[in-house]
Design an enzyme around this catalytic site. Structure first.
Site, PDB file in Angstrom:
ATOM      1  N   LYS A 138       0.842  -0.815   0.013  1.00  0.00           N
ATOM      2  CA  LYS A 138      -0.222  -0.166  -0.157  1.00  0.00           C
ATOM      3  C   LYS A 138       1.196   1.140   0.184  1.00  0.00           C
ATOM      4  O   LYS A 138       1.574   0.529   0.621  1.00  0.00           O
ATOM      5  CB  LYS A 138      -0.953  -0.577   1.018  1.00  0.00           C
ATOM      6  CG  LYS A 138      -0.665  -0.273   2.327  1.00  0.00           C
ATOM      7  CD  LYS A 138      -0.225   1.023   3.731  1.00  0.00           C
ATOM      8  CE  LYS A 138       1.265   1.154   4.080  1.00  0.00           C
ATOM      9  NZ  LYS A 138       1.796   2.465   4.360  1.00  0.00           N
ATOM     10  N   TYR A 224      -5.118   3.780   5.513  1.00  0.00           N
ATOM     11  CA  TYR A 224      -5.319   2.746   7.034  1.00  0.00           C
ATOM     12  C   TYR A 224      -6.788   3.558   7.160  1.00  0.00           C
ATOM     13  O   TYR A 224      -8.042   2.856   7.831  1.00  0.00           O
ATOM     14  CB  TYR A 224      -4.290   2.638   8.802  1.00  0.00           C
ATOM     15  CG  TYR A 224      -3.317   2.176   7.885  1.00  0.00           C
ATOM     16  CD1 TYR A 224      -3.540   0.725   8.155  1.00  0.00           C
ATOM     17  CD2 TYR A 224      -1.899   2.738   7.971  1.00  0.00           C
ATOM     18  CE1 TYR A 224      -2.116  -0.092   7.387  1.00  0.00           C
ATOM     19  CE2 TYR A 224      -1.051   1.833   7.416  1.00  0.00           C
ATOM     20  CZ  TYR A 224      -1.101   0.438   7.359  1.00  0.00           C
ATOM     21  OH  TYR A 224       0.188  -0.506   7.237  1.00  0.00           O
TER      22      TYR A 224
HETATM   23  P1  NAD Z   1      12.004   0.652   3.348  1.00  0.00           P
HETATM   24  O1  NAD Z   1      12.863   2.533   2.775  1.00  0.00           O
HETATM   25  O2  NAD Z   1      12.353   0.228   4.512  1.00  0.00           O
HETATM   26  O3  NAD Z   1      12.668   0.094   1.988  1.00  0.00           O
HETATM   27  C1  NAD Z   1      12.990   0.541   0.881  1.00  0.00           C
HETATM   28  C2  NAD Z   1      12.940  -0.284  -0.036  1.00  0.00           C
HETATM   29  O4  NAD Z   1      13.009  -0.193  -1.646  1.00  0.00           O
HETATM   30  C3  NAD Z   1      14.881  -1.301  -0.011  1.00  0.00           C
HETATM   31  O5  NAD Z   1      15.106  -2.259   0.073  1.00  0.00           O
HETATM   32  C4  NAD Z   1      15.413  -0.049  -0.814  1.00  0.00           C
HETATM   33  O6  NAD Z   1      16.438  -0.543  -1.219  1.00  0.00           O
HETATM   34  C5  NAD Z   1      14.576   0.112  -2.041  1.00  0.00           C
HETATM   35  N1  NAD Z   1      14.372   1.177  -3.116  1.00  0.00           N
HETATM   36  C6  NAD Z   1      14.303   0.840  -4.200  1.00  0.00           C
HETATM   37  N2  NAD Z   1      14.818   1.946  -5.341  1.00  0.00           N
HETATM   38  C7  NAD Z   1      14.217   3.107  -3.901  1.00  0.00           C
HETATM   39  C8  NAD Z   1      14.750   4.363  -4.566  1.00  0.00           C
HETATM   40  N3  NAD Z   1      14.491   5.093  -5.346  1.00  0.00           N
HETATM   41  N4  NAD Z   1      14.700   4.874  -3.348  1.00  0.00           N
HETATM   42  C9  NAD Z   1      14.588   4.206  -1.467  1.00  0.00           C
HETATM   43  N5  NAD Z   1      14.731   2.980  -1.901  1.00  0.00           N
HETATM   44  C10 NAD Z   1      14.367   2.586  -2.861  1.00  0.00           C
HETATM   45  O7  NAD Z   1      10.485   1.018   3.220  1.00  0.00           O
HETATM   46  P2  NAD Z   1       9.561   0.100   3.621  1.00  0.00           P
HETATM   47  O8  NAD Z   1       9.081   0.862   4.913  1.00  0.00           O
HETATM   48  O9  NAD Z   1       9.918  -1.282   3.439  1.00  0.00           O
HETATM   49  O10 NAD Z   1       8.423   0.689   2.362  1.00  0.00           O
HETATM   50  C11 NAD Z   1       8.003  -0.598   0.933  1.00  0.00           C
HETATM   51  C12 NAD Z   1       7.148  -0.497   0.617  1.00  0.00           C
HETATM   52  O11 NAD Z   1       6.614  -1.408   1.491  1.00  0.00           O
HETATM   53  C13 NAD Z   1       5.771   0.459   1.165  1.00  0.00           C
HETATM   54  O12 NAD Z   1       5.090   0.856  -0.423  1.00  0.00           O
HETATM   55  C14 NAD Z   1       5.405   1.334   1.961  1.00  0.00           C
HETATM   56  O13 NAD Z   1       4.191   1.884   2.076  1.00  0.00           O
HETATM   57  C15 NAD Z   1       5.376  -0.496   2.041  1.00  0.00           C
HETATM   58  N6  NAD Z   1       4.855  -0.839   4.465  1.00  0.00           N
HETATM   59  C16 NAD Z   1       3.356  -1.166   3.805  1.00  0.00           C
HETATM   60  C17 NAD Z   1       3.399  -1.563   5.079  1.00  0.00           C
HETATM   61  C18 NAD Z   1       1.804  -2.291   6.104  1.00  0.00           C
HETATM   62  O14 NAD Z   1       1.879  -2.554   7.250  1.00  0.00           O
HETATM   63  N7  NAD Z   1       1.251  -3.040   5.462  1.00  0.00           N
HETATM   64  C19 NAD Z   1       4.610  -1.369   6.447  1.00  0.00           C
HETATM   65  C20 NAD Z   1       5.894  -0.698   6.245  1.00  0.00           C
HETATM   66  C21 NAD Z   1       5.371  -0.179   4.314  1.00  0.00           C
END
Ligand code: NAD
Length: 378
Positions: A138, A224
């Site tokens: 999401k 949410y």
């Molecule tokens: P994060 O920043 O921790 O991780 C992002 C990942 O994407 C990293 O591995 C990074 O290397 C990669 N990436 C590739 N290209 C990138 C760029 N140009 N800039 C930044 N990172 C890049 O993020 P996250 O918290 O893991 O979130 C990822 C996705 O998951 C998002 O869409 C977020 O909304 C979603 N999410 C959902 C929940 C949930 O409860 N459903 C919780 C957290 C995150």
């Protein structure tokens, strides 16, 4: 009042139904067929950031109907760490360039896209074209056009599409949905939902970069609150009026900080949401004709807490991510209920677009014109 055009949805829904029934009788459904013969389905996580590392990968170790079969990462250093930690064979490790080769890998049934929001559409569409079932985090994408493109690609490939909406598989949330179905507390009259946190000290994070995130608090946490007023009433809203607040413009340079919005529902129920990257809040409360129910916290990884006008509600805690990924795997394997279909993600992004429109046009009321039940899970 301006109407949000529904024609696109309808043609897409019709196309989706037609495609599904044709696929059922064709060998094309090989992705499905192969998946259905397995006992446990293999997930590949795309993007090994915080959510994959701390929630999804550990949850897959305990799952019943699926397991962590592969990874897709743009960071070569992570490959060995993940292979060693989770026993992933080298041939199940991909990068963003050779990702499309995943089509030839029978170990991978489901591709789960966990990248920054602006990358969801590209990787979901590539996964569908590779013949893999798709789970998208999401918010589904940064606009409705991209959401529709994802849905189209999955329809065309004859693969299943699910949203990473973990709460749709979570017992407290499902209990609220039961109250709504059974009218346990009568008719919902007013529902409020808040989802936000205080973003302290990293102005360079992708969540505050509109090109990568699409929006600030709204797409990250607002989804949410939007979900809560919909599952808490059992209806899609018919209008929204929204406001934006900015107290730290030097920090939130590119994305929204705090948004409030009011919804009208077909039954006459009224909804009110607040989402923020500057205010911590995580709850919802529904006031009904014969009582009330609410969750606080309502959206965290759990355990959640629930209370109604009849007393406290309690469920044993389980990983929400495990329940979600198992539910989707079961849906693919057996046709079990689809808790969070792609249309749910599209609907929520359309609502976000209406919120942005309301703010841009002087907080005016924007009409929403969804088919009843559009985007609801089973
Ligand atoms: P994060 O920043 O921790 O991780 C992002 C990942 O994407 C990293 O591995 C990074 O290397 C990669 N990436 C590739 N290209 C990138 C760029 N140009 N800039 C930044 N990172 C890049 O993020 P996250 O918290 O893991 O979130 C990822 C996705 O998951 C998002 O869409 C977020 O909304 C979603 N999410 C959902 C929940 C949930 O409860 N459903 C919780 C957290 C995150």
């Amino acid at each position: 009042m301006e109407k949000i055009n529904r024609r696109d949805f309808n043609s897409k829904m019709t196309r989706g139904v037609a495609a599904a029934s044709v696929l059922g009788s064709m060998p094309l459904a090989c992705a499905m067929g192969a998946s259905r013969q397995k006992k446990k389905l293999g997930y590949a996580l795309v993007g090994l950031g915080s959510y994959s590392t701390h929630q999804l990968a550990p949850a897959l170790q305990d799952a019943q109907h699926c397991y962590l079969a592969g990874i897709v990462t743009g960071t070569p250093d992570k490959e060995k760490i993940w292979m060693d930690k989770y026993g992933i064979p080298k041939e199940n490790v991909y990068n963003y360039d050779n990702f499309d080769d995943i089509a030839k890998n029978p170990d991978i049934d489901i591709v789960y896209v966990v990248l920054p929001n602006s990358m969801h559409a590209e990787f979901c569409i590539r996964a569908a074209k590779a013949g893999k079932h798709v789970v998208c985090e999401k918010p589904m994408a940064i606009n409705a056009e991209e959401c529709n493109a994802i849905i189209d690609a999955c329809d065309k490939a004859g693969v299943k599409l699910g949203m990473g909406y973990r709460l749709q598989s979570e017992p407290y949330t499902q209990e609220i949905q039961k109250y709504v179905r059974e009218k346990t507390f009568g008719d919902v009259r007013y529902i409020s939902a808040e989802a936000g946190y205080h973003s302290a000290s990293n102005p360079d994070q992708w969540r505050l970069n509109k090109k990568l995130s699409g929006s600030g608090a709204l797409g990250n946490m607002g989804v949410y609150a939007i979900q809560a007023v919909i599952y808490g009433t059992g209806e899609n809203p018919i209008s929204v009026t929204a406001q934006e607040f900015s107290t730290r413009p030097e920090y939130f340079k590119d994305t929204d900080e705090t948004i409030t919005a009011q919804f009208e529902f077909p039954s006459g129920a009224i909804g009110n949401i607040m989402t923020s990257h500057n205010i911590s809040s995580n709850k919802f409360l529904a006031n009904c004709s014969d009582g009330w129910y609410g969750l606080d916290p309502a959206t965290g990884y759990g355990p959640l807490k629930g209370e109604t006008s009849k007393g406290i509600i309690e469920f044993p805690h389980e990983s929400q991510q495990k329940l979600q990924m198992d539910d989707f795997a079961q849906h693919v394997l057996t046709g079990a209920p689809h808790r969070a279909p792609g249309e749910m993600g599209l609907r929520d992004v359309m609502i976000m677009e209406a919120i942005v429109k309301s703010i841009a046009e002087g907080n005016r009321k924007v009409a929403l014109n969804f088919e009843p039940g559009f985007g609801f899970g089973e």
